[in-house]
Write a protein that holds these residues in place. Structure first.
Motif, PDB file in Angstrom:
ATOM      1  N   VAL A 115       1.093  31.774 -51.122  1.00 43.38           N
ATOM      2  CA  VAL A 115       0.453  30.756 -51.961  1.00 43.38           C
ATOM      3  C   VAL A 115       1.434  29.626 -52.256  1.00 43.38           C
ATOM      4  CG1 VAL A 115      -0.528  30.277 -54.241  1.00 43.38           C
ATOM      5  CG2 VAL A 115      -1.191  32.354 -53.009  1.00 43.38           C
ATOM      6  N   SER A 116       2.636  29.976 -52.649  1.00 45.02           N
ATOM      7  CA  SER A 116       3.644  28.984 -53.013  1.00 45.02           C
ATOM      8  C   SER A 116       4.051  28.119 -51.827  1.00 45.02           C
ATOM      9  CB  SER A 116       4.880  29.701 -53.584  1.00 45.02           C
ATOM     10  OG  SER A 116       5.931  28.794 -53.809  1.00 45.02           O
ATOM     11  N   ASP A 117       4.293  28.766 -50.682  1.00 44.80           N
ATOM     12  CA  ASP A 117       4.770  28.016 -49.521  1.00 44.80           C
ATOM     13  C   ASP A 117       3.685  27.128 -48.938  1.00 44.80           C
ATOM     14  OD1 ASP A 117       6.988  27.380 -48.032  1.00 44.80           O
ATOM     15  OD2 ASP A 117       6.691  28.942 -46.524  1.00 44.80           O
ATOM     16  N   LEU A 118       2.439  27.596 -48.950  1.00 43.81           N
ATOM     17  CA  LEU A 118       1.347  26.774 -48.446  1.00 43.81           C
ATOM     18  C   LEU A 118       1.101  25.556 -49.334  1.00 43.81           C
ATOM     19  CD1 LEU A 118      -1.286  29.443 -47.321  1.00 43.81           C
ATOM     20  CD2 LEU A 118       0.125  27.994 -45.848  1.00 43.81           C
ATOM     21  N   LYS A 119       1.262  25.737 -50.636  1.00 40.73           N
ATOM     22  CA  LYS A 119       0.994  24.653 -51.573  1.00 40.73           C
ATOM     23  C   LYS A 119       2.162  23.669 -51.669  1.00 40.73           C
ATOM     24  CE  LYS A 119      -1.119  22.503 -55.003  1.00 40.73           C
ATOM     25  NZ  LYS A 119      -2.352  21.723 -54.790  1.00 40.73           N
ATOM     26  N   TYR A 120       3.381  24.187 -51.771  1.00 37.96           N
ATOM     27  CA  TYR A 120       4.533  23.320 -52.057  1.00 37.96           C
ATOM     28  C   TYR A 120       5.605  23.335 -50.957  1.00 37.96           C
ATOM     29  CZ  TYR A 120       2.543  23.944 -56.741  1.00 37.96           C
ATOM     30  OH  TYR A 120       1.707  24.010 -57.825  1.00 37.96           O
ATOM     31  N   MET A 121       5.421  24.163 -49.916  1.00 39.83           N
ATOM     32  CA  MET A 121       6.466  24.377 -48.908  1.00 39.83           C
ATOM     33  C   MET A 121       7.769  24.784 -49.591  1.00 39.83           C
ATOM     34  SD  MET A 121       5.858  21.673 -45.805  1.00 39.83           S
ATOM     35  CE  MET A 121       7.004  22.643 -44.837  1.00 39.83           C
ATOM     36  N   LEU A 122       7.641  25.754 -50.497  1.00 37.74           N
ATOM     37  CA  LEU A 122       8.777  26.211 -51.274  1.00 37.74           C
ATOM     38  C   LEU A 122       8.651  27.713 -51.525  1.00 37.74           C
ATOM     39  CD1 LEU A 122      11.304  25.436 -52.995  1.00 37.74           C
ATOM     40  CD2 LEU A 122       9.744  25.163 -54.930  1.00 37.74           C
ATOM     41  N   ILE A 123       9.746  28.435 -51.345  1.00 38.72           N
ATOM     42  CA  ILE A 123       9.802  29.865 -51.657  1.00 38.72           C
ATOM     43  C   ILE A 123      10.729  30.017 -52.860  1.00 38.72           C
ATOM     44  CG2 ILE A 123      10.469  32.154 -50.829  1.00 38.72           C
ATOM     45  CD1 ILE A 123       9.863  31.217 -48.005  1.00 38.72           C
ATOM     46  N   PRO A 124      10.172  30.225 -54.052  1.00 43.21           N
ATOM     47  CA  PRO A 124      10.980  30.221 -55.270  1.00 43.21           C
ATOM     48  C   PRO A 124      11.959  31.404 -55.341  1.00 43.21           C
ATOM     49  CG  PRO A 124       8.627  29.992 -55.761  1.00 43.21           C
ATOM     50  CD  PRO A 124       8.733  30.430 -54.340  1.00 43.21           C
ATOM     51  N   ASP A 125      13.191  31.107 -55.739  1.00 49.40           N
ATOM     52  CA  ASP A 125      14.187  32.167 -55.938  1.00 49.40           C
ATOM     53  C   ASP A 125      13.740  33.140 -57.025  1.00 49.40           C
ATOM     54  OD1 ASP A 125      15.845  31.159 -53.994  1.00 49.40           O
ATOM     55  OD2 ASP A 125      17.098  30.016 -55.376  1.00 49.40           O
ATOM     56  N   ARG A 126      13.026  32.633 -58.028  1.00 44.23           N
ATOM     57  CA  ARG A 126      12.590  33.497 -59.141  1.00 44.23           C
ATOM     58  C   ARG A 126      11.694  34.619 -58.656  1.00 44.23           C
ATOM     59  NH1 ARG A 126       9.995  29.888 -63.716  1.00 44.23           N
ATOM     60  NH2 ARG A 126       9.482  31.986 -64.491  1.00 44.23           N
ATOM     61  N   VAL A 127      10.858  34.330 -57.672  1.00 43.91           N
ATOM     62  CA  VAL A 127       9.979  35.364 -57.124  1.00 43.91           C
ATOM     63  C   VAL A 127      10.791  36.404 -56.367  1.00 43.91           C
ATOM     64  CG1 VAL A 127       8.090  35.823 -55.509  1.00 43.91           C
ATOM     65  CG2 VAL A 127       8.010  33.812 -56.998  1.00 43.91           C
ATOM     66  N   LEU A 128      11.704  35.940 -55.513  1.00 42.03           N
ATOM     67  CA  LEU A 128      12.529  36.868 -54.736  1.00 42.03           C
ATOM     68  C   LEU A 128      13.414  37.716 -55.645  1.00 42.03           C
ATOM     69  CD1 LEU A 128      13.621  34.526 -51.794  1.00 42.03           C
ATOM     70  CD2 LEU A 128      11.734  36.156 -51.851  1.00 42.03           C
ATOM     71  N   LEU A 129      13.976  37.102 -56.680  1.00 38.38           N
ATOM     72  CA  LEU A 129      14.852  37.827 -57.591  1.00 38.38           C
ATOM     73  C   LEU A 129      14.085  38.827 -58.454  1.00 38.38           C
ATOM     74  CD1 LEU A 129      17.252  34.953 -58.716  1.00 38.38           C
ATOM     75  CD2 LEU A 129      17.796  36.898 -57.244  1.00 38.38           C
ATOM     76  N   THR A 130      12.790  38.605 -58.628  1.00 36.11           N
ATOM     77  CA  THR A 130      11.975  39.562 -59.382  1.00 36.11           C
ATOM     78  C   THR A 130      11.739  40.831 -58.570  1.00 36.11           C
ATOM     79  OG1 THR A 130      10.846  37.804 -60.599  1.00 36.11           O
ATOM     80  CG2 THR A 130       9.737  39.941 -60.486  1.00 36.11           C
ATOM     81  N   PHE A 131      11.485  40.666 -57.281  1.00 41.45           N
ATOM     82  CA  PHE A 131      11.178  41.821 -56.433  1.00 41.45           C
ATOM     83  C   PHE A 131      12.425  42.493 -55.863  1.00 41.45           C
ATOM     84  CE2 PHE A 131       7.083  39.675 -56.428  1.00 41.45           C
ATOM     85  CZ  PHE A 131       6.190  40.737 -56.472  1.00 41.45           C
ATOM     86  N   ALA A 132      13.512  41.750 -55.682  1.00 39.68           N
ATOM     87  CA  ALA A 132      14.704  42.292 -55.033  1.00 39.68           C
ATOM     88  C   ALA A 132      15.239  43.568 -55.695  1.00 39.68           C
ATOM     89  CB  ALA A 132      15.797  41.225 -54.960  1.00 39.68           C
ATOM     90  N   PRO A 133      15.406  43.621 -57.036  1.00 41.41           N
ATOM     91  CA  PRO A 133      15.913  44.860 -57.645  1.00 41.41           C
ATOM     92  C   PRO A 133      14.996  46.061 -57.414  1.00 41.41           C
ATOM     93  CG  PRO A 133      16.033  43.028 -59.199  1.00 41.41           C
ATOM     94  CD  PRO A 133      15.218  42.565 -58.043  1.00 41.41           C
ATOM     95  N   LEU A 134      13.688  45.826 -57.388  1.00 45.61           N
ATOM     96  CA  LEU A 134      12.731  46.914 -57.157  1.00 45.61           C
ATOM     97  C   LEU A 134      12.880  47.462 -55.742  1.00 45.61           C
ATOM     98  CD1 LEU A 134       9.595  45.278 -58.830  1.00 45.61           C
ATOM     99  CD2 LEU A 134      11.126  46.985 -59.827  1.00 45.61           C
ATOM    100  N   PHE A 135      12.968  46.569 -54.761  1.00 44.89           N
ATOM    101  CA  PHE A 135      13.133  47.010 -53.379  1.00 44.89           C
ATOM    102  C   PHE A 135      14.503  47.663 -53.166  1.00 44.89           C
ATOM    103  CE2 PHE A 135       9.957  43.538 -52.277  1.00 44.89           C
ATOM    104  CZ  PHE A 135       8.929  44.434 -52.040  1.00 44.89           C
ATOM    105  N   LEU A 136      15.514  47.129 -53.822  1.00 47.84           N
ATOM    106  CA  LEU A 136      16.852  47.709 -53.707  1.00 47.84           C
ATOM    107  C   LEU A 136      16.846  49.150 -54.197  1.00 47.84           C
ATOM    108  CD1 LEU A 136      19.895  47.428 -53.171  1.00 47.84           C
ATOM    109  CD2 LEU A 136      20.144  46.568 -55.518  1.00 47.84           C
TER     110      LEU A 136
END
Length: 248
Positions: A115-136
């Motif tokens: 949704v973010s990339d299609l709308k703004y061509m941007l992948i927010p760090d906040r989204v990645l940092l939210t999921f990264a600890p869970l996946f780790l």
């Protein structure tokens, strides 16, 4: 067959899909995901509870705002439906296992990123940092095979796209690099190679079709995050099987 659990998972996907739309649209703009409440993007009227039912509200209203009667993009219900069906796909693929939890989180992140990339061509760090600890944490506790496969997957994912960024001189953003590094950690190596190939194959085919249709022009940048998300999901579910089939 007991339909209660699949029905619950599908409805959960619809509800969360509605929230993921909000997250994907607001986070890149540094806005709160809870305030202000959902409103019509055209007239600004605050939506009532009956207008927030995933998919159904859009269908009942005929795809129009209940206040100003302006058409509402079908992207919203499509995102909700996609999340619901992807949740079902994960459940039917992995059943009662920790991989189902990993898969549901992976789908959630991929929908938000798309949704973010299609709308703004941007992948927010906040989204990645939210999921990264869970996946780790999940991969440290429940690696697919060896934890080193996930370490090498992370290094491959980040390294190969960083190389693409350098060679293309900025033709791809660092958000894609960080996203694919995280996807590489989740799926591990050699599945990360499958994700890479699937992402570029999908990007080439869909990008080519869009150019033939005149939707995008030659050398016009297109968001690549959705293709990375697609490649990651396919590699997560089928990577090992496809590699075994290829080697046989």
């Amino acid at each position: 067959m007991n339909l209660l659990i699949p029905t619950y998972i599908f409805i959960l996907g619809l509800v969360l899909g509605s929230f993921f739309n909000v997250v994907g649209l607001r986070v890149p703009m540094k806005l709160s995901v809870v305030h202000p409440p959902s409103a019509c993007p055209h007239c600004g009227a605050r939506l009532k509870a009956k207008q927030l039912i995933p998919v159904i509200s859009w269908l009942v209203s005929g795809g129009k705002c209940g206040f100003c009667k302006t058409s509402i993009s079908p992207v919203y219900p499509l995102g909700e439906l996609a999340t619901g069906f992807l949740f079902l796909w994960v459940y039917f693929t992995f059943g009662y296992s920790w991989e189902t939890l990993v898969g549901l989180l992976l789908v959630s992140m991929c929908v938000i990123i798309t949704v973010s990339d299609l709308k703004y061509m941007l992948i927010p760090d906040r989204v990645l940092l939210t999921f990264a600890p869970l996946f780790l944490l999940l991969r440290l506790l429940y690696p697919v095979d060896s934890i080193w496969d996930h370490v090498w997957g992370l290094l491959f994912g980040g390294g190969v796209l960083l190389l693409v960024v350098i060679v293309s001189k900025g033709g791809m953003g660092l958000g894609d690099v960080k996203l694919f590094a995280l996807l590489g950690w989740v799926v591990g190596l050699p599945n990360a190679v499958v994700a890479f190939l699937m992402a570029f194959l999908a990007g080439t085919i869909i990008g080519g079709l869009l150019m033939l249709a005149g939707v995008v022009k030659r050398k016009q940048p297109i968001p690549f995050g959705p293709f990375l998300a697609l490649g990651g999901l396919l590699a997560f579910a089928y990577g090992s099987e496809w590699i075994a089939l290829y080697l046989s």
